[in-house]
Design a protein around this motif. Structure first.
Motif, PDB file in Angstrom:
ATOM      1  N   GLY A 128       0.839  -1.197   0.000  1.00 46.51           N
ATOM      2  CA  GLY A 128       0.000   0.000   0.000  1.00 46.51           C
ATOM      3  C   GLY A 128       0.873   1.245   0.000  1.00 46.51           C
ATOM      4  N   PHE A 129       0.250   2.397  -0.155  1.00 45.21           N
ATOM      5  CA  PHE A 129       1.004   3.645  -0.294  1.00 45.21           C
ATOM      6  C   PHE A 129       1.761   3.996   0.983  1.00 45.21           C
ATOM      7  CE2 PHE A 129       1.461   8.291  -0.426  1.00 45.21           C
ATOM      8  CZ  PHE A 129       2.049   8.450  -1.675  1.00 45.21           C
ATOM      9  N   GLN A 130       1.063   4.024   2.115  1.00 45.18           N
ATOM     10  CA  GLN A 130       1.698   4.423   3.376  1.00 45.18           C
ATOM     11  C   GLN A 130       2.792   3.439   3.804  1.00 45.18           C
ATOM     12  OE1 GLN A 130      -1.569   4.707   2.820  1.00 45.18           O
ATOM     13  NE2 GLN A 130      -1.831   6.934   3.002  1.00 45.18           N
ATOM     14  N   GLY A 131       2.531   2.145   3.697  1.00 44.16           N
ATOM     15  CA  GLY A 131       3.535   1.159   4.067  1.00 44.16           C
ATOM     16  C   GLY A 131       4.788   1.265   3.211  1.00 44.16           C
ATOM     17  N   SER A 132       4.595   1.589   1.931  1.00 42.74           N
ATOM     18  CA  SER A 132       5.728   1.703   1.012  1.00 42.74           C
ATOM     19  C   SER A 132       6.654   2.858   1.390  1.00 42.74           C
ATOM     20  CB  SER A 132       5.227   1.901  -0.421  1.00 42.74           C
ATOM     21  OG  SER A 132       4.422   0.820  -0.831  1.00 42.74           O
ATOM     22  N   VAL A 133       6.065   4.029   1.661  1.00 36.31           N
ATOM     23  CA  VAL A 133       6.917   5.189   1.964  1.00 36.31           C
ATOM     24  C   VAL A 133       7.617   5.027   3.317  1.00 36.31           C
ATOM     25  CG1 VAL A 133       5.676   6.799   0.470  1.00 36.31           C
ATOM     26  CG2 VAL A 133       4.926   6.523   2.835  1.00 36.31           C
ATOM     27  N   LEU A 134       6.973   4.357   4.260  1.00 34.29           N
ATOM     28  CA  LEU A 134       7.626   4.105   5.556  1.00 34.29           C
ATOM     29  C   LEU A 134       8.817   3.155   5.401  1.00 34.29           C
ATOM     30  CD1 LEU A 134       4.671   3.758   8.106  1.00 34.29           C
ATOM     31  CD2 LEU A 134       6.496   5.477   8.124  1.00 34.29           C
ATOM     32  N   ALA A 135       8.655   2.132   4.586  1.00 39.37           N
ATOM     33  CA  ALA A 135       9.756   1.178   4.361  1.00 39.37           C
ATOM     34  C   ALA A 135      10.950   1.872   3.726  1.00 39.37           C
ATOM     35  CB  ALA A 135       9.268   0.027   3.472  1.00 39.37           C
ATOM     36  N   MET A 136      10.698   2.758   2.764  1.00 42.24           N
ATOM     37  CA  MET A 136      11.794   3.466   2.096  1.00 42.24           C
ATOM     38  C   MET A 136      12.478   4.445   3.043  1.00 42.24           C
ATOM     39  SD  MET A 136      10.500   4.011  -1.827  1.00 42.24           S
ATOM     40  CE  MET A 136       9.088   5.043  -1.436  1.00 42.24           C
ATOM     41  N   ALA A 137      11.704   5.108   3.901  1.00 44.79           N
ATOM     42  CA  ALA A 137      12.288   6.032   4.874  1.00 44.79           C
ATOM     43  C   ALA A 137      13.217   5.296   5.833  1.00 44.79           C
ATOM     44  CB  ALA A 137      11.173   6.743   5.649  1.00 44.79           C
ATOM     45  N   ALA A 138      12.844   4.081   6.228  1.00 49.86           N
ATOM     46  CA  ALA A 138      13.671   3.299   7.152  1.00 49.86           C
ATOM     47  C   ALA A 138      15.014   2.935   6.514  1.00 49.86           C
ATOM     48  CB  ALA A 138      12.924   2.032   7.564  1.00 49.86           C
ATOM     49  N   VAL A 139      15.003   2.548   5.236  1.00 53.98           N
ATOM     50  CA  VAL A 139      16.245   2.210   4.537  1.00 53.98           C
ATOM     51  C   VAL A 139      17.167   3.427   4.460  1.00 53.98           C
ATOM     52  CG1 VAL A 139      17.217   1.558   2.298  1.00 53.98           C
ATOM     53  CG2 VAL A 139      15.229   0.325   3.197  1.00 53.98           C
ATOM     54  N   LEU A 140      16.609   4.586   4.093  1.00 55.36           N
ATOM     55  CA  LEU A 140      17.436   5.793   3.954  1.00 55.36           C
ATOM     56  C   LEU A 140      17.998   6.261   5.290  1.00 55.36           C
ATOM     57  CD1 LEU A 140      15.685   8.072   1.304  1.00 55.36           C
ATOM     58  CD2 LEU A 140      17.667   6.579   1.044  1.00 55.36           C
ATOM     59  N   PHE A 141      17.304   5.967   6.385  1.00 51.78           N
ATOM     60  CA  PHE A 141      17.822   6.345   7.707  1.00 51.78           C
ATOM     61  C   PHE A 141      19.152   5.649   7.978  1.00 51.78           C
ATOM     62  CE2 PHE A 141      18.251   5.443  12.263  1.00 51.78           C
ATOM     63  CZ  PHE A 141      18.291   6.743  12.759  1.00 51.78           C
ATOM     64  N   PHE A 142      19.235   4.373   7.668  1.00 47.62           N
ATOM     65  CA  PHE A 142      20.489   3.627   7.889  1.00 47.62           C
ATOM     66  C   PHE A 142      21.591   4.107   6.941  1.00 47.62           C
ATOM     67  CE2 PHE A 142      17.377   0.616   9.716  1.00 47.62           C
ATOM     68  CZ  PHE A 142      17.952   0.479  10.975  1.00 47.62           C
ATOM     69  N   VAL A 143      21.223   4.477   5.725  1.00 46.88           N
ATOM     70  CA  VAL A 143      22.208   5.024   4.779  1.00 46.88           C
ATOM     71  C   VAL A 143      22.771   6.343   5.317  1.00 46.88           C
ATOM     72  CG1 VAL A 143      22.530   5.959   2.451  1.00 46.88           C
ATOM     73  CG2 VAL A 143      21.139   3.906   2.785  1.00 46.88           C
ATOM     74  N   LEU A 144      21.903   7.185   5.870  1.00 47.93           N
ATOM     75  CA  LEU A 144      22.332   8.477   6.422  1.00 47.93           C
ATOM     76  C   LEU A 144      23.306   8.282   7.582  1.00 47.93           C
ATOM     77  CD1 LEU A 144      22.181  11.550   6.716  1.00 47.93           C
ATOM     78  CD2 LEU A 144      20.088  11.242   8.073  1.00 47.93           C
ATOM     79  N   VAL A 145      23.025   7.337   8.451  1.00 42.84           N
ATOM     80  CA  VAL A 145      23.922   7.085   9.591  1.00 42.84           C
ATOM     81  C   VAL A 145      25.319   6.704   9.084  1.00 42.84           C
ATOM     82  CG1 VAL A 145      24.378   5.551  11.542  1.00 42.84           C
ATOM     83  CG2 VAL A 145      22.064   6.451  11.182  1.00 42.84           C
ATOM     84  N   GLY A 146      25.391   5.810   8.101  1.00 38.96           N
ATOM     85  CA  GLY A 146      26.680   5.412   7.545  1.00 38.96           C
ATOM     86  C   GLY A 146      27.405   6.574   6.896  1.00 38.96           C
ATOM     87  N   SER A 147      26.662   7.427   6.204  1.00 42.12           N
ATOM     88  CA  SER A 147      27.269   8.585   5.540  1.00 42.12           C
ATOM     89  C   SER A 147      27.831   9.579   6.553  1.00 42.12           C
ATOM     90  CB  SER A 147      26.224   9.272   4.658  1.00 42.12           C
ATOM     91  OG  SER A 147      26.796  10.336   3.946  1.00 42.12           O
ATOM     92  N   LEU A 148      27.100   9.799   7.642  1.00 41.93           N
ATOM     93  CA  LEU A 148      27.575  10.714   8.687  1.00 41.93           C
ATOM     94  C   LEU A 148      28.868  10.220   9.319  1.00 41.93           C
ATOM     95  CD1 LEU A 148      24.153  11.525  10.412  1.00 41.93           C
ATOM     96  CD2 LEU A 148      25.610  13.170   9.220  1.00 41.93           C
ATOM     97  N   VAL A 149      29.018   8.906   9.410  1.00 46.21           N
ATOM     98  CA  VAL A 149      30.197   8.332  10.067  1.00 46.21           C
ATOM     99  C   VAL A 149      31.420   8.332   9.156  1.00 46.21           C
ATOM    100  CG1 VAL A 149      31.157   6.215  11.064  1.00 46.21           C
ATOM    101  CG2 VAL A 149      28.809   6.911  11.624  1.00 46.21           C
ATOM    102  N   TRP A 150      31.243   7.996   7.864  1.00 49.56           N
ATOM    103  CA  TRP A 150      32.408   7.681   7.025  1.00 49.56           C
ATOM    104  C   TRP A 150      32.740   8.707   5.937  1.00 49.56           C
ATOM    105  CZ3 TRP A 150      29.369   2.821   7.586  1.00 49.56           C
ATOM    106  CH2 TRP A 150      29.914   1.993   8.573  1.00 49.56           C
ATOM    107  N   LEU A 151      31.823   9.602   5.587  1.00 48.75           N
ATOM    108  CA  LEU A 151      32.115  10.525   4.491  1.00 48.75           C
ATOM    109  C   LEU A 151      33.021  11.654   4.978  1.00 48.75           C
ATOM    110  CD1 LEU A 151      31.247  10.560   1.517  1.00 48.75           C
ATOM    111  CD2 LEU A 151      29.477  12.211   2.128  1.00 48.75           C
ATOM    112  N   GLU A 152      34.064  11.979   4.197  1.00 45.74           N
ATOM    113  CA  GLU A 152      35.035  13.003   4.601  1.00 45.74           C
ATOM    114  C   GLU A 152      34.381  14.374   4.693  1.00 45.74           C
ATOM    115  OE1 GLU A 152      38.414  13.035   2.036  1.00 45.74           O
ATOM    116  OE2 GLU A 152      39.420  11.445   3.150  1.00 45.74           O
TER     117      GLU A 152
END
Length: 401
Positions: free
Chosen positions: A168-192
Protein backbone atom coordinates in the motif's frame (compact mmCIF):
# COMPACT_ATOMS: atom_id res chain seq x y z
CA UNK A 1 39.31 -5.55 2.00
CA UNK A 2 37.89 -2.02 1.75
CA UNK A 3 40.71 -0.74 3.98
CA UNK A 4 43.28 -1.79 1.34
CA UNK A 5 41.72 0.42 -1.33
CA UNK A 6 42.94 3.92 -2.14
CA UNK A 7 41.20 6.59 -0.05
CA UNK A 8 39.72 8.33 -3.11
CA UNK A 9 38.26 5.01 -4.32
CA UNK A 10 36.69 4.35 -0.90
CA UNK A 11 35.13 7.83 -0.91
CA UNK A 12 33.86 7.31 -4.47
CA UNK A 13 32.27 4.00 -3.41
CA UNK A 14 30.58 5.63 -0.42
CA UNK A 15 29.27 8.54 -2.51
CA UNK A 16 27.99 6.07 -5.11
CA UNK A 17 26.33 3.88 -2.44
CA UNK A 18 24.51 6.93 -1.02
CA UNK A 19 23.46 8.00 -4.49
CA UNK A 20 22.25 4.50 -5.42
CA UNK A 21 20.02 4.14 -2.37
CA UNK A 22 18.60 7.61 -2.75
CA UNK A 23 17.90 7.05 -6.45
CA UNK A 24 16.11 3.74 -5.84
CA UNK A 25 13.68 5.37 -3.40
CA UNK A 26 13.27 8.46 -5.60
CA UNK A 27 12.22 6.37 -8.62
CA UNK A 28 9.86 4.27 -6.50
CA UNK A 29 8.27 7.36 -4.99
CA UNK A 30 7.59 8.90 -8.40
CA UNK A 31 5.83 5.76 -9.63
CA UNK A 32 3.90 5.42 -6.36
CA UNK A 33 2.56 8.97 -6.64
CA UNK A 34 1.58 8.69 -10.32
CA UNK A 35 -0.21 5.34 -9.98
CA UNK A 36 -1.79 5.97 -6.55
CA UNK A 37 -3.33 9.31 -7.50
CA UNK A 38 -4.43 8.05 -10.91
CA UNK A 39 -6.31 5.29 -9.04
CA UNK A 40 -7.97 7.99 -6.92
CA UNK A 41 -9.35 9.58 -10.11
CA UNK A 42 -6.99 12.54 -10.55
CA UNK A 43 -6.58 13.90 -14.10
CA UNK A 44 -3.21 13.86 -15.88
CA UNK A 45 -2.85 17.63 -15.36
CA UNK A 46 -3.61 17.29 -11.62
CA UNK A 47 -1.00 14.52 -11.31
CA UNK A 48 1.54 16.67 -13.14
CA UNK A 49 0.83 19.49 -10.67
CA UNK A 50 1.90 17.18 -7.81
CA UNK A 51 5.42 17.24 -9.30
CA UNK A 52 5.41 20.99 -9.98
CA UNK A 53 7.17 21.97 -6.74
CA UNK A 54 9.44 18.90 -6.99
CA UNK A 55 10.86 20.24 -10.26
CA UNK A 56 10.68 23.95 -9.36
CA UNK A 57 12.64 23.53 -6.16
CA UNK A 58 15.10 21.37 -8.07
CA UNK A 59 15.90 24.47 -10.15
CA UNK A 60 16.48 26.59 -7.03
CA UNK A 61 18.38 23.84 -5.20
CA UNK A 62 20.89 23.22 -7.97
CA UNK A 63 21.69 26.91 -8.17
CA UNK A 64 22.00 27.54 -4.42
CA UNK A 65 23.18 23.99 -3.60
CA UNK A 66 26.31 24.35 -5.72
CA UNK A 67 27.23 27.50 -3.79
CA UNK A 68 26.55 25.76 -0.46
CA UNK A 69 28.60 22.73 -1.51
CA UNK A 70 31.57 24.96 -2.37
CA UNK A 71 31.34 26.78 0.98
CA UNK A 72 30.37 23.97 3.37
CA UNK A 73 31.64 20.80 1.67
CA UNK A 74 29.86 18.17 -0.40
CA UNK A 75 29.48 15.77 2.52
CA UNK A 76 27.12 18.20 4.27
CA UNK A 77 24.96 18.84 1.19
CA UNK A 78 24.72 15.09 0.53
CA UNK A 79 23.72 14.30 4.11
CA UNK A 80 21.19 17.14 4.25
CA UNK A 81 19.64 15.71 1.07
CA UNK A 82 19.30 12.26 2.64
CA UNK A 83 17.71 13.71 5.79
CA UNK A 84 15.21 15.80 3.80
CA UNK A 85 14.14 12.78 1.72
CA UNK A 86 13.46 10.82 4.91
CA UNK A 87 11.29 13.67 6.19
CA UNK A 88 9.44 13.97 2.85
CA UNK A 89 8.65 10.23 2.89
CA UNK A 90 7.41 10.51 6.48
CA UNK A 91 5.07 13.34 5.39
CA UNK A 92 3.44 10.97 2.88
CA UNK A 93 2.94 8.21 5.47
CA UNK A 94 -0.07 10.03 6.97
CA UNK A 95 -3.66 8.70 6.66
CA UNK A 96 -4.97 8.90 3.10
CA UNK A 97 -7.55 11.60 3.95
CA UNK A 98 -4.64 13.97 4.67
CA UNK A 99 -3.09 13.42 1.25
CA UNK A 100 -4.50 16.56 -0.33
CA UNK A 101 -2.84 18.14 -3.36
CA UNK A 102 -1.17 20.97 -1.32
CA UNK A 103 0.20 18.46 1.25
CA UNK A 104 1.62 16.13 -1.43
CA UNK A 105 3.05 19.11 -3.35
CA UNK A 106 4.83 20.25 -0.16
CA UNK A 107 6.28 16.76 0.40
CA UNK A 108 7.35 16.62 -3.24
CA UNK A 109 8.99 20.05 -2.87
CA UNK A 110 11.17 18.68 -0.05
CA UNK A 111 11.89 15.56 -2.11
CA UNK A 112 12.93 17.70 -5.08
CA UNK A 113 15.34 19.71 -2.93
CA UNK A 114 16.72 16.49 -1.43
CA UNK A 115 17.18 14.78 -4.82
CA UNK A 116 19.13 17.62 -6.37
CA UNK A 117 21.31 18.20 -3.30
CA UNK A 118 22.21 14.52 -3.45
CA UNK A 119 22.83 14.44 -7.21
CA UNK A 120 24.84 17.67 -7.31
CA UNK A 121 27.01 16.41 -4.42
CA UNK A 122 27.65 13.03 -6.05
CA UNK A 123 28.52 14.41 -9.50
CA UNK A 124 30.73 17.17 -8.07
CA UNK A 125 32.55 14.73 -5.77
CA UNK A 126 33.96 12.81 -8.74
CA UNK A 127 35.76 15.92 -10.00
CA UNK A 128 37.52 16.23 -6.63
CA UNK A 129 38.59 12.55 -6.67
CA UNK A 130 40.01 12.33 -10.23
CA UNK A 131 43.09 14.36 -11.31
CA UNK A 132 42.48 16.90 -14.12
CA UNK A 133 44.99 15.24 -16.45
CA UNK A 134 43.06 11.93 -16.41
CA UNK A 135 40.12 12.94 -18.64
CA UNK A 136 39.56 9.37 -19.87
CA UNK A 137 39.22 8.10 -16.30
CA UNK A 138 36.94 11.03 -15.46
CA UNK A 139 34.63 10.17 -18.37
CA UNK A 140 34.54 6.50 -17.30
CA UNK A 141 33.74 7.28 -13.65
CA UNK A 142 31.03 9.81 -14.55
CA UNK A 143 29.50 7.31 -17.01
CA UNK A 144 29.49 4.54 -14.38
CA UNK A 145 27.88 6.75 -11.74
CA UNK A 146 25.28 8.17 -14.13
CA UNK A 147 24.50 4.83 -15.77
CA UNK A 148 24.16 2.92 -12.50
CA UNK A 149 21.98 5.69 -11.10
CA UNK A 150 19.53 5.46 -13.98
CA UNK A 151 19.48 1.66 -13.91
CA UNK A 152 18.52 1.89 -10.24
CA UNK A 153 15.96 4.59 -10.93
CA UNK A 154 14.35 2.19 -13.38
CA UNK A 155 14.42 -0.53 -10.74
CA UNK A 156 12.78 2.04 -8.48
CA UNK A 157 9.89 2.47 -10.94
CA UNK A 158 9.29 -1.28 -10.87
CA UNK A 159 9.71 -1.33 -7.08
CA UNK A 160 7.12 1.45 -6.76
CA UNK A 161 4.53 -0.54 -8.71
CA UNK A 162 5.23 -3.71 -6.70
CA UNK A 163 5.22 -1.91 -3.33
CA UNK A 164 1.91 -0.22 -4.11
CA UNK A 165 0.36 -3.63 -4.88
CA UNK A 166 1.81 -5.30 -1.75
CA UNK A 167 2.35 -2.78 1.08
CA UNK A 168 0.00 0.00 0.00
CA UNK A 169 1.00 3.64 -0.29
CA UNK A 170 1.70 4.42 3.38
CA UNK A 171 3.53 1.16 4.07
CA UNK A 172 5.73 1.70 1.01
CA UNK A 173 6.92 5.19 1.96
CA UNK A 174 7.63 4.11 5.56
CA UNK A 175 9.76 1.18 4.36
CA UNK A 176 11.79 3.47 2.10
CA UNK A 177 12.29 6.03 4.87
CA UNK A 178 13.67 3.30 7.15
CA UNK A 179 16.25 2.21 4.54
CA UNK A 180 17.44 5.79 3.95
CA UNK A 181 17.82 6.34 7.71
CA UNK A 182 20.49 3.63 7.89
CA UNK A 183 22.21 5.02 4.78
CA UNK A 184 22.33 8.48 6.42
CA UNK A 185 23.92 7.08 9.59
CA UNK A 186 26.68 5.41 7.54
CA UNK A 187 27.27 8.58 5.54
CA UNK A 188 27.57 10.71 8.69
CA UNK A 189 30.20 8.33 10.07
CA UNK A 190 32.41 7.68 7.02
CA UNK A 191 32.11 10.52 4.49
CA UNK A 192 35.04 13.00 4.60
CA UNK A 193 34.17 16.43 5.96
CA UNK A 194 36.24 18.60 3.57
CA UNK A 195 35.29 16.97 0.25
CA UNK A 196 34.55 19.57 -2.44
CA UNK A 197 35.00 22.60 -0.17
CA UNK A 198 36.46 25.53 -2.13
CA UNK A 199 39.80 26.98 -0.97
CA UNK A 200 38.35 30.49 -1.24
CA UNK A 201 34.80 31.13 -0.06
CA UNK A 202 32.71 31.93 -3.18
CA UNK A 203 30.30 34.86 -2.91
CA UNK A 204 26.59 34.49 -3.55
CA UNK A 205 26.89 36.76 -6.63
CA UNK A 206 29.08 34.07 -8.27
CA UNK A 207 26.13 31.66 -8.55
CA UNK A 208 25.70 32.22 -12.30
CA UNK A 209 28.33 30.72 -14.57
CA UNK A 210 30.53 33.11 -16.54
CA UNK A 211 31.82 30.31 -18.80
CA UNK A 212 30.36 30.35 -22.33
CA UNK A 213 30.88 26.59 -22.77
CA UNK A 214 28.96 25.84 -19.54
CA UNK A 215 26.17 28.25 -20.49
CA UNK A 216 25.77 26.66 -23.95
CA UNK A 217 25.88 23.11 -22.53
CA UNK A 218 23.33 24.07 -19.85
CA UNK A 219 20.91 25.44 -22.47
CA UNK A 220 21.23 22.26 -24.55
CA UNK A 221 20.69 20.15 -21.41
CA UNK A 222 17.51 22.05 -20.54
CA UNK A 223 15.87 21.21 -23.88
CA UNK A 224 17.24 17.64 -23.86
CA UNK A 225 15.55 16.79 -20.56
CA UNK A 226 12.43 18.77 -21.36
CA UNK A 227 12.15 16.59 -24.48
CA UNK A 228 12.25 13.41 -22.40
CA UNK A 229 9.90 14.42 -19.59
CA UNK A 230 7.23 15.95 -21.84
CA UNK A 231 6.08 12.41 -22.69
CA UNK A 232 7.70 10.27 -19.98
CA UNK A 233 6.62 11.73 -16.62
CA UNK A 234 2.82 11.76 -16.80
CA UNK A 235 1.63 11.10 -20.36
CA UNK A 236 3.23 7.70 -20.97
CA UNK A 237 2.26 5.86 -17.73
CA UNK A 238 -1.34 7.07 -18.01
CA UNK A 239 -1.48 6.25 -21.74
CA UNK A 240 -0.19 2.70 -21.16
CA UNK A 241 -2.83 2.11 -18.48
CA UNK A 242 -5.81 3.87 -20.09
CA UNK A 243 -5.30 3.04 -23.81
CA UNK A 244 -3.47 -0.31 -23.72
CA UNK A 245 -5.13 -1.51 -20.49
CA UNK A 246 -1.85 -2.35 -18.74
CA UNK A 247 -2.01 -2.92 -14.96
CA UNK A 248 0.27 -1.22 -12.38
CA UNK A 249 2.94 -3.91 -12.49
CA UNK A 250 3.07 -3.86 -16.29
CA UNK A 251 3.35 -0.06 -16.42
CA UNK A 252 5.97 -0.01 -13.68
CA UNK A 253 7.79 -2.95 -15.29
CA UNK A 254 7.99 -1.33 -18.73
CA UNK A 255 9.16 2.03 -17.40
CA UNK A 256 11.65 0.19 -15.19
CA UNK A 257 12.97 -1.76 -18.18
CA UNK A 258 13.26 1.48 -20.15
CA UNK A 259 15.26 3.29 -17.48
CA UNK A 260 17.41 0.25 -16.56
CA UNK A 261 18.37 -0.26 -20.23
CA UNK A 262 18.99 3.49 -20.48
CA UNK A 263 21.28 3.29 -17.45
CA UNK A 264 23.26 0.37 -18.85
CA UNK A 265 23.79 2.22 -22.13
CA UNK A 266 25.01 5.26 -20.18
CA UNK A 267 27.54 3.10 -18.40
CA UNK A 268 28.87 1.86 -21.77
CA UNK A 269 28.72 5.32 -23.42
CA UNK A 270 32.52 5.81 -23.31
CA UNK A 271 32.97 2.69 -25.48
CA UNK A 272 30.17 3.75 -27.85
CA UNK A 273 31.64 7.23 -28.37
CA UNK A 274 35.20 6.08 -29.03
CA UNK A 275 37.07 6.00 -25.71
CA UNK A 276 38.24 2.47 -26.54
CA UNK A 277 40.21 4.02 -29.42
CA UNK A 278 41.68 6.64 -27.10
CA UNK A 279 39.20 9.39 -28.02
CA UNK A 280 37.64 11.77 -25.50
CA UNK A 281 34.37 13.32 -26.79
CA UNK A 282 33.83 17.03 -27.44
CA UNK A 283 31.03 19.34 -28.57
CA UNK A 284 30.89 17.82 -32.06
CA UNK A 285 30.02 14.41 -30.60
CA UNK A 286 27.23 15.97 -28.49
CA UNK A 287 25.83 17.68 -31.61
CA UNK A 288 25.80 14.53 -33.76
CA UNK A 289 24.08 12.43 -31.09
CA UNK A 290 21.48 15.19 -30.51
CA UNK A 291 20.66 15.25 -34.25
CA UNK A 292 20.26 11.44 -34.30
CA UNK A 293 17.87 11.59 -31.32
CA UNK A 294 15.84 14.33 -33.03
CA UNK A 295 15.35 12.21 -36.18
CA UNK A 296 14.31 9.12 -34.17
CA UNK A 297 11.81 11.13 -32.09
CA UNK A 298 10.23 12.61 -35.21
CA UNK A 299 9.76 9.09 -36.62
CA UNK A 300 8.11 7.86 -33.38
CA UNK A 301 5.81 10.90 -33.23
CA UNK A 302 4.71 10.35 -36.84
CA UNK A 303 4.08 6.63 -36.23
CA UNK A 304 1.88 7.36 -33.19
CA UNK A 305 0.02 10.16 -34.96
CA UNK A 306 -0.99 8.04 -37.98
CA UNK A 307 -1.88 5.12 -35.68
CA UNK A 308 0.44 2.57 -37.31
CA UNK A 309 0.88 -0.33 -34.85
CA UNK A 310 0.84 2.12 -31.89
CA UNK A 311 1.80 -0.43 -29.22
CA UNK A 312 4.78 -1.66 -31.26
CA UNK A 313 5.88 1.87 -32.19
CA UNK A 314 5.71 3.08 -28.59
CA UNK A 315 7.40 0.07 -26.97
CA UNK A 316 10.17 -0.45 -29.55
CA UNK A 317 10.50 3.19 -30.56
CA UNK A 318 10.92 4.42 -27.01
CA UNK A 319 13.52 1.73 -26.27
CA UNK A 320 15.53 3.05 -29.23
CA UNK A 321 14.92 6.61 -28.02
CA UNK A 322 16.17 5.59 -24.56
CA UNK A 323 19.42 4.12 -25.88
CA UNK A 324 20.28 7.23 -27.94
CA UNK A 325 19.11 9.57 -25.17
CA UNK A 326 21.39 7.71 -22.75
CA UNK A 327 24.47 8.47 -24.88
CA UNK A 328 23.42 12.13 -25.14
CA UNK A 329 22.98 12.36 -21.38
CA UNK A 330 26.28 10.62 -20.63
CA UNK A 331 28.17 12.92 -23.01
CA UNK A 332 26.65 15.97 -21.31
CA UNK A 333 27.45 14.61 -17.84
CA UNK A 334 31.10 14.14 -18.82
CA UNK A 335 31.38 17.53 -20.56
CA UNK A 336 30.06 19.51 -17.58
CA UNK A 337 32.46 17.84 -15.14
CA UNK A 338 35.27 18.37 -17.66
CA UNK A 339 34.42 22.06 -18.25
CA UNK A 340 33.92 22.82 -14.53
CA UNK A 341 36.65 24.54 -12.55
CA UNK A 342 38.44 22.26 -10.07
CA UNK A 343 38.16 24.68 -7.13
CA UNK A 344 34.51 24.98 -6.11
CA UNK A 345 33.44 22.50 -8.81
CA UNK A 346 29.92 22.30 -7.35
CA UNK A 347 29.25 25.92 -8.44
CA UNK A 348 29.51 25.05 -12.15
CA UNK A 349 27.89 21.62 -11.76
CA UNK A 350 25.06 23.17 -9.73
CA UNK A 351 24.38 25.80 -12.41
CA UNK A 352 24.29 23.11 -15.10
CA UNK A 353 21.89 20.91 -13.13
CA UNK A 354 19.75 23.96 -12.46
CA UNK A 355 19.20 24.08 -16.24
CA UNK A 356 18.58 20.31 -16.17
CA UNK A 357 15.91 20.80 -13.49
CA UNK A 358 14.36 23.68 -15.45
CA UNK A 359 14.00 21.35 -18.44
CA UNK A 360 12.34 18.73 -16.27
CA UNK A 361 9.99 21.35 -14.81
CA UNK A 362 8.92 22.54 -18.26
CA UNK A 363 8.59 18.95 -19.49
CA UNK A 364 6.54 17.85 -16.48
CA UNK A 365 4.02 20.68 -16.78
CA UNK A 366 3.69 20.18 -20.54
CA UNK A 367 3.39 16.40 -20.09
CA UNK A 368 0.17 16.78 -18.12
CA UNK A 369 -1.25 19.73 -20.08
CA UNK A 370 -0.42 18.67 -23.66
CA UNK A 371 -1.51 15.07 -23.01
CA UNK A 372 -4.83 16.22 -21.56
CA UNK A 373 -5.42 18.64 -24.45
CA UNK A 374 -4.11 16.69 -27.45
CA UNK A 375 -2.80 13.21 -26.51
CA UNK A 376 0.52 11.37 -26.61
CA UNK A 377 1.37 12.14 -30.25
CA UNK A 378 1.33 15.86 -29.46
CA UNK A 379 3.66 15.28 -26.51
CA UNK A 380 6.09 13.51 -28.83
CA UNK A 381 5.98 16.37 -31.36
CA UNK A 382 6.81 18.84 -28.57
CA UNK A 383 9.69 16.51 -27.68
CA UNK A 384 10.87 16.65 -31.31
CA UNK A 385 10.80 20.47 -31.27
CA UNK A 386 12.80 20.60 -28.04
CA UNK A 387 15.43 18.24 -29.44
CA UNK A 388 15.71 20.35 -32.58
CA UNK A 389 16.47 23.36 -30.36
CA UNK A 390 19.02 21.32 -28.35
CA UNK A 391 20.75 20.36 -31.61
CA UNK A 392 20.93 23.96 -32.82
CA UNK A 393 22.35 25.11 -29.47
CA UNK A 394 24.93 22.29 -29.48
CA UNK A 395 26.54 23.76 -32.61
CA UNK A 396 28.22 26.29 -30.27
CA UNK A 397 29.83 23.66 -27.99
CA UNK A 398 33.66 23.69 -28.07
CA UNK A 399 35.53 21.23 -30.31
CA UNK A 400 38.94 19.71 -29.69
CA UNK A 401 41.76 21.57 -31.41
Amino acid sequence: MLSTLDKSVRQYMLVTFNYWNFTLTDGALRMLVVLYFYDLGYSSLAIASLFLFYEFFGVVTNLVGGWLGARLGLNRTMNVGLAMQIFALAMLAVPSVWLTIPWVMAAQALSGIAKDLNKMSAKSAIKTLVPDERQGALYKWVAILTGSKNALKGAGFFLGGVLLSTLGFQGSVLAMAAVLFFVLVGSLVWLESDMGKAKSKPKFKHLFSKSESINVLSAARMFLFGARDVWFVVALPIYLGSVFGWNHSMVGGFLALWVIAYGFVQGFAPRITGKAQGKVPDGKAALLWAILLTVVTGAIAYGVQVGWQPELVIVVGLLIFGAIFAVNSSLHSYLIVSYAKGDGVSMDVGFYYMANAMGRLIGTVLSGWVFQMAGLAACLWVSFAFLLLASVISIKLPRHA
